[in-house]
Design a protein around this motif. Structure first.
Motif, PDB file in Angstrom:
ATOM      1  N   ALA A 247      10.677 -11.050  10.875  1.00 26.04           N
ATOM      2  CA  ALA A 247      10.758 -11.802  12.031  1.00 26.04           C
ATOM      3  C   ALA A 247       9.244 -12.389  12.453  1.00 26.04           C
ATOM      4  O   ALA A 247       8.862 -13.291  13.022  1.00 26.04           O
ATOM      5  CB  ALA A 247      11.234 -10.848  13.338  1.00 26.04           C
ATOM      6  N   GLU A 248       8.356 -11.359  12.308  1.00 28.10           N
ATOM      7  CA  GLU A 248       6.988 -11.631  12.591  1.00 28.10           C
ATOM      8  C   GLU A 248       6.108 -11.185  11.448  1.00 28.10           C
ATOM      9  O   GLU A 248       6.333 -10.226  10.659  1.00 28.10           O
ATOM     10  CB  GLU A 248       6.566 -11.075  13.740  1.00 28.10           C
ATOM     11  CG  GLU A 248       7.141 -11.194  15.165  1.00 28.10           C
ATOM     12  CD  GLU A 248       7.372 -12.739  15.445  1.00 28.10           C
ATOM     13  OE1 GLU A 248       6.406 -13.461  14.908  1.00 28.10           O
ATOM     14  OE2 GLU A 248       8.302 -13.155  16.174  1.00 28.10           O
ATOM     15  N   HIS A 249       4.896 -11.798  11.269  1.00 33.71           N
ATOM     16  CA  HIS A 249       3.935 -11.486  10.046  1.00 33.71           C
ATOM     17  C   HIS A 249       3.187 -10.200  10.532  1.00 33.71           C
ATOM     18  O   HIS A 249       2.599 -10.379  11.467  1.00 33.71           O
ATOM     19  CB  HIS A 249       3.189 -12.596   9.702  1.00 33.71           C
ATOM     20  CG  HIS A 249       2.197 -12.474   8.773  1.00 33.71           C
ATOM     21  ND1 HIS A 249       2.493 -11.943   7.417  1.00 33.71           N
ATOM     22  CD2 HIS A 249       0.597 -12.304   8.548  1.00 33.71           C
ATOM     23  CE1 HIS A 249       1.362 -12.048   6.622  1.00 33.71           C
ATOM     24  NE2 HIS A 249       0.285 -11.963   7.522  1.00 33.71           N
ATOM     25  N   LYS A 250       2.777  -9.530   9.617  1.00 33.80           N
ATOM     26  CA  LYS A 250       1.845  -8.025  10.149  1.00 33.80           C
ATOM     27  C   LYS A 250       0.731  -8.321   9.130  1.00 33.80           C
ATOM     28  O   LYS A 250       0.827  -8.324   7.573  1.00 33.80           O
ATOM     29  CB  LYS A 250       2.594  -6.919   9.813  1.00 33.80           C
ATOM     30  CG  LYS A 250       3.663  -6.744  11.146  1.00 33.80           C
ATOM     31  CD  LYS A 250       4.627  -5.610  10.902  1.00 33.80           C
ATOM     32  CE  LYS A 250       5.555  -5.398  12.084  1.00 33.80           C
ATOM     33  NZ  LYS A 250       6.404  -4.160  11.926  1.00 33.80           N
ATOM     34  N   MET A 251      -0.423  -8.015   9.581  1.00 32.84           N
ATOM     35  CA  MET A 251      -1.486  -8.101   8.863  1.00 32.84           C
ATOM     36  C   MET A 251      -1.815  -6.685   8.189  1.00 32.84           C
ATOM     37  O   MET A 251      -1.796  -5.569   8.954  1.00 32.84           O
ATOM     38  CB  MET A 251      -3.034  -8.361   9.616  1.00 32.84           C
ATOM     39  CG  MET A 251      -4.136  -8.400   8.772  1.00 32.84           C
ATOM     40  SD  MET A 251      -5.678  -8.964   9.756  1.00 32.84           S
ATOM     41  CE  MET A 251      -5.722  -7.954  11.205  1.00 32.84           C
ATOM     42  N   PRO A 252      -1.775  -6.393   6.822  1.00 30.68           N
ATOM     43  CA  PRO A 252      -1.804  -5.126   6.161  1.00 30.68           C
ATOM     44  C   PRO A 252      -3.134  -4.400   6.783  1.00 30.68           C
ATOM     45  O   PRO A 252      -4.147  -4.883   6.848  1.00 30.68           O
ATOM     46  CB  PRO A 252      -1.898  -5.468   4.781  1.00 30.68           C
ATOM     47  CG  PRO A 252      -1.238  -6.712   4.559  1.00 30.68           C
ATOM     48  CD  PRO A 252      -1.697  -7.663   5.670  1.00 30.68           C
ATOM     49  N   ASP A 253      -2.884  -2.964   6.773  1.00 34.63           N
ATOM     50  CA  ASP A 253      -4.000  -2.176   7.098  1.00 34.63           C
ATOM     51  C   ASP A 253      -4.646  -1.821   5.881  1.00 34.63           C
ATOM     52  O   ASP A 253      -4.080  -1.093   5.105  1.00 34.63           O
ATOM     53  CB  ASP A 253      -3.520  -0.889   7.681  1.00 34.63           C
ATOM     54  CG  ASP A 253      -4.575   0.060   8.202  1.00 34.63           C
ATOM     55  OD1 ASP A 253      -5.448   0.004   7.617  1.00 34.63           O
ATOM     56  OD2 ASP A 253      -4.145   0.850   9.089  1.00 34.63           O
ATOM     57  N   LEU A 254      -5.882  -2.340   5.784  1.00 36.39           N
ATOM     58  CA  LEU A 254      -6.403  -1.943   4.356  1.00 36.39           C
ATOM     59  C   LEU A 254      -6.725  -0.564   3.966  1.00 36.39           C
ATOM     60  O   LEU A 254      -6.979  -0.132   2.877  1.00 36.39           O
ATOM     61  CB  LEU A 254      -7.793  -2.772   4.233  1.00 36.39           C
ATOM     62  CG  LEU A 254      -7.588  -4.337   4.448  1.00 36.39           C
ATOM     63  CD1 LEU A 254      -8.674  -5.145   4.085  1.00 36.39           C
ATOM     64  CD2 LEU A 254      -6.596  -4.769   3.196  1.00 36.39           C
ATOM     65  N   GLU A 255      -7.018   0.355   5.320  1.00 38.72           N
ATOM     66  CA  GLU A 255      -7.430   1.669   5.049  1.00 38.72           C
ATOM     67  C   GLU A 255      -6.160   2.434   4.830  1.00 38.72           C
ATOM     68  O   GLU A 255      -6.365   3.498   4.170  1.00 38.72           O
ATOM     69  CB  GLU A 255      -8.091   2.089   6.421  1.00 38.72           C
ATOM     70  CG  GLU A 255      -9.281   1.507   6.785  1.00 38.72           C
ATOM     71  CD  GLU A 255     -10.294   1.654   5.792  1.00 38.72           C
ATOM     72  OE1 GLU A 255     -10.382   2.642   5.270  1.00 38.72           O
ATOM     73  OE2 GLU A 255     -11.296   0.771   5.639  1.00 38.72           O
ATOM     74  N   PRO A 257      -2.628   1.139   3.286  1.00 37.96           N
ATOM     75  CA  PRO A 257      -1.541   0.199   2.709  1.00 37.96           C
ATOM     76  C   PRO A 257       0.003   0.694   3.065  1.00 37.96           C
ATOM     77  O   PRO A 257       0.794  -0.334   3.202  1.00 37.96           O
ATOM     78  CB  PRO A 257      -1.759   0.213   1.238  1.00 37.96           C
ATOM     79  CG  PRO A 257      -3.134   0.580   1.120  1.00 37.96           C
ATOM     80  CD  PRO A 257      -3.524   1.815   2.170  1.00 37.96           C
ATOM     81  N   GLN A 258       0.084   2.068   3.376  1.00 39.10           N
ATOM     82  CA  GLN A 258       1.395   2.167   3.487  1.00 39.10           C
ATOM     83  C   GLN A 258       1.790   2.199   5.219  1.00 39.10           C
ATOM     84  O   GLN A 258       3.037   2.130   5.540  1.00 39.10           O
ATOM     85  CB  GLN A 258       1.909   3.876   3.269  1.00 39.10           C
ATOM     86  CG  GLN A 258       1.490   4.078   1.724  1.00 39.10           C
ATOM     87  CD  GLN A 258       2.351   3.449   0.803  1.00 39.10           C
ATOM     88  OE1 GLN A 258       3.538   3.021   1.259  1.00 39.10           O
ATOM     89  NE2 GLN A 258       1.840   2.837  -0.048  1.00 39.10           N
ATOM     90  N   ALA A 259       1.109   1.667   6.070  1.00 40.94           N
ATOM     91  CA  ALA A 259       1.141   1.619   7.405  1.00 40.94           C
ATOM     92  C   ALA A 259       1.823   0.274   7.744  1.00 40.94           C
ATOM     93  O   ALA A 259       1.475  -0.666   6.746  1.00 40.94           O
ATOM     94  CB  ALA A 259      -0.261   1.555   8.206  1.00 40.94           C
TER      95      ALA A 259
END
Length: 529
Positions: A247-255, A257-259
């Motif tokens: 539904a929406e795009h999420k910017m990955p958490d680089l610290e 990645p599983q978040a």
């Protein structure tokens, strides 16, 4: 009142580009701007190219083919002062204009494809774009078609970019920016752009216009295809497949990645205009298309690309790396041409006509300048793209395109020989042309391949054996072959070389087959000067 109403109705019907500035007058202003910004009293400009050079150049640029000897002779003998302008107009009205440039854009899109299965979408893109360009649809409308596309990729040519990128959000985002804005924002996908102002958040805000699209197989037992779909129905649980639309795009958490990452609001990075979360796929992509095509960089990107293609060097160092942090060679000239292109209603034919009217386009060609050379003092020779070279080879010897050998796509017919030729000679038209170097397989293909050798010897395929039999005078036959291959008559030295070869006692047929082979394998044949 009736007359006023009728007048207003007619004004609505008149296309916006009908008010565009005269190409000839604007070309003079562009040349003057270059004179003011780039040249000085010591600049040595190349002279205007002769008619023989011009007619071959403009045929290859507009139609992607070479002129016949009759076309060359007729143009050279025409005394009209405006014959160059009229020739460009006539070529732009030829249906092969749209096909030539559709093939160019096909290569722009599919050379960066991430999945080879996307090849099944090339025919539909070529067919649709050919029609749109021949119909003179505004570039803004064409871009909107691509950005908002959906449907079967074999039927809807505008799905090409999404199919080439397998519907992946970040890849589609980067390609839309590269192709229509000339801005490389993909570097900001993982970190702030190292050289430009773009932040990582801005890339992912742009990506937030595309999370709801997907490419999926078409359920059909009789044909294999894919379709681009936009999804607006989502369950409460996140999809198990990470490639599934969201539904929406999420910017990955680089610290971590599983978040789940940070949910991004769709925002256009050049203006910060945004649409709210929850907006449907259709609405957010239509809104992006409107903002993108209204932006100044949309016009500048196409102007710079077309100028680079026709003059041999762009205002910016790259056709796909422009933007507010880049400095063009002649700011006034490209701003003027971009503004007028927008005022023309994004009329691509008008743009080509205007560039072809400039002295910068019509000058003789010179080798590509070094870093200390002055830009635009001459046109720059361009190595022919695969389709141009294939067309030139067929036209030089009246060879008909091969019979249908393979059924593919909506057009139903795919010339297998053209496809095989492209596997050897095609290159990405977005790269700087000095990077498009000749390879050993290309040299060998023109020198030794059975298909090319057929052109020189097979009576059923080529007109060459008949010409050798019918034209009795060696001098006349030499002129005919030079006009067919290079669009010019031989020089005195070239005449003497052919004569000397004949005097060695070599069979006449062999001499002229060898001459044709030599011309096709020359750098002059494989470039447009």
């Amino acid at each position: 009142m009736v007359r006023i109403t009728t007048l207003l109705f007619l004004l609505v019907l008149i296309p916006s580009h009908a008010q565009a500035e005269s190409p000839a007058r604007l070309a003079d202003r562009i040349d003057q701007a270059l004179q003011n910004e780039v040249f000085d009293e010591n600049t040595k400009l190349a002279p205007i190219a002769d008619d023989l050079t011009f007619v071959r150049r403009v045929w290859l640029d507009v139609l992607g083919d070479i002129p016949s000897p009759e076309e060359v002779t007729s143009f050279v003998l025409d005394p009209a002062k405006d014959k160059r302008s009229k020739l460009v107009e006539r070529l732009l009205a030829n249906p092969h204009y749209g096909q030539n440039w559709a093939r160019y854009w096909r290569d722009v899109v599919f050379f960066r494809a991430v999945d080879q299965r996307s090849d099944i979408a090339t025919d539909a893109m070529e067919a649709d774009l050919t029609k749109w360009l021949n119909d003179d649809r505004p570039w803004s409308e064409i871009a909107t078609e691509f950005i908002t596309a959906h449907g079967d990729v074999r039927e809807q040519g505008a799905t090409a970019i999404m199919m080439a990128q397998d519907g992946m959000t970040e890849e589609t985002t980067a390609e839309v920016s590269r192709i229509f804005l000339g801005i490389q924002i993909q570097c900001a996908q993982c970190h702030d752009h190292p050289y430009d102002r773009w932040k990582r958040e801005q890339f992912h805000e742009l990506a937030a216009f595309f999370p709801r699209i997907a490419v999926r197989p078409v359920r059909d037992l009789t044909r294999r295809s894919f379709e681009v779909v936009g999804n607006d129905r989502f369950g409460r649980k996140p999809p198990k497949n990470e490639r599934a639309p969201t539904a929406e795009h999420k910017m990955p958490d680089l610290e971590d990645p599983q978040a789940p990452g940070t949910q991004m609001e769709p925002k256009f990075f050049l203006t910060s205009a945004k649409v709210p979360w929850g907006t449907t796929d259709e609405a957010r992509r239509k809104q992006l298309a409107q903002w993108l095509t209204e932006n100044e960089w949309f016009a500048t990107a196409l102007v710079n690309r077309m100028w680079a293609e026709l003059v041999g060097e762009g205002f910016y160092a790259s056709v796909e790396d422009i933007g507010p942090d880049r400095t063009p060679i002649a700011p006034t000239a490209i701003k003027l041409l971009s503004r007028k292109f927008k005022e023309s209603g994004y009329d691509v034919k008008w743009l080509i006509k205007t560039i072809c009217e400039t002295e910068a386009y019509q000058r003789e060609s010179r080798p590509r300048r070094g870093t200390d050379g002055t830009p635009f003092v001459a046109n720059v020779p361009q190595r022919l793209r695969s389709d141009q070279l294939y067309n030139a080879l067929l036209s030089a010897f009246d060879v008909k395109e091969s019979l249908p050998t393979e059924r593919r796509g909506r057009q139903g017919i795919k010339d297998k020989q053209r496809g095989q030729f492209a596997e050897t000679f095609a290159y990405d038209p977005s790269i700087n042309r000095e990077e498009a170097v000749t390879s050993i397989p290309q040299v060998l293909a023109l020198m030794n391949s059975p298909r090319v050798n057929q052109v020189f010897r097979d009576k059923r395929l080529s007109v060459l054996p008949s010409l050798i039999g019918e034209i009795e005078q060696d001098e006349d036959l030499t002129v005919e072959l030079f006009l067919r291959c290079l669009g010019r008559k031989p020089t005195a030295a070239e005449f003497e070389a052919v004569k000397a070869y004949r005097e060695e006692g070599v069979d006449r047929q062999v001499v002229f087959e060898d001459l044709a082979w030599s011309l096709v394998n020359s750098a002059e044949f494989q470039h447009r000067r």
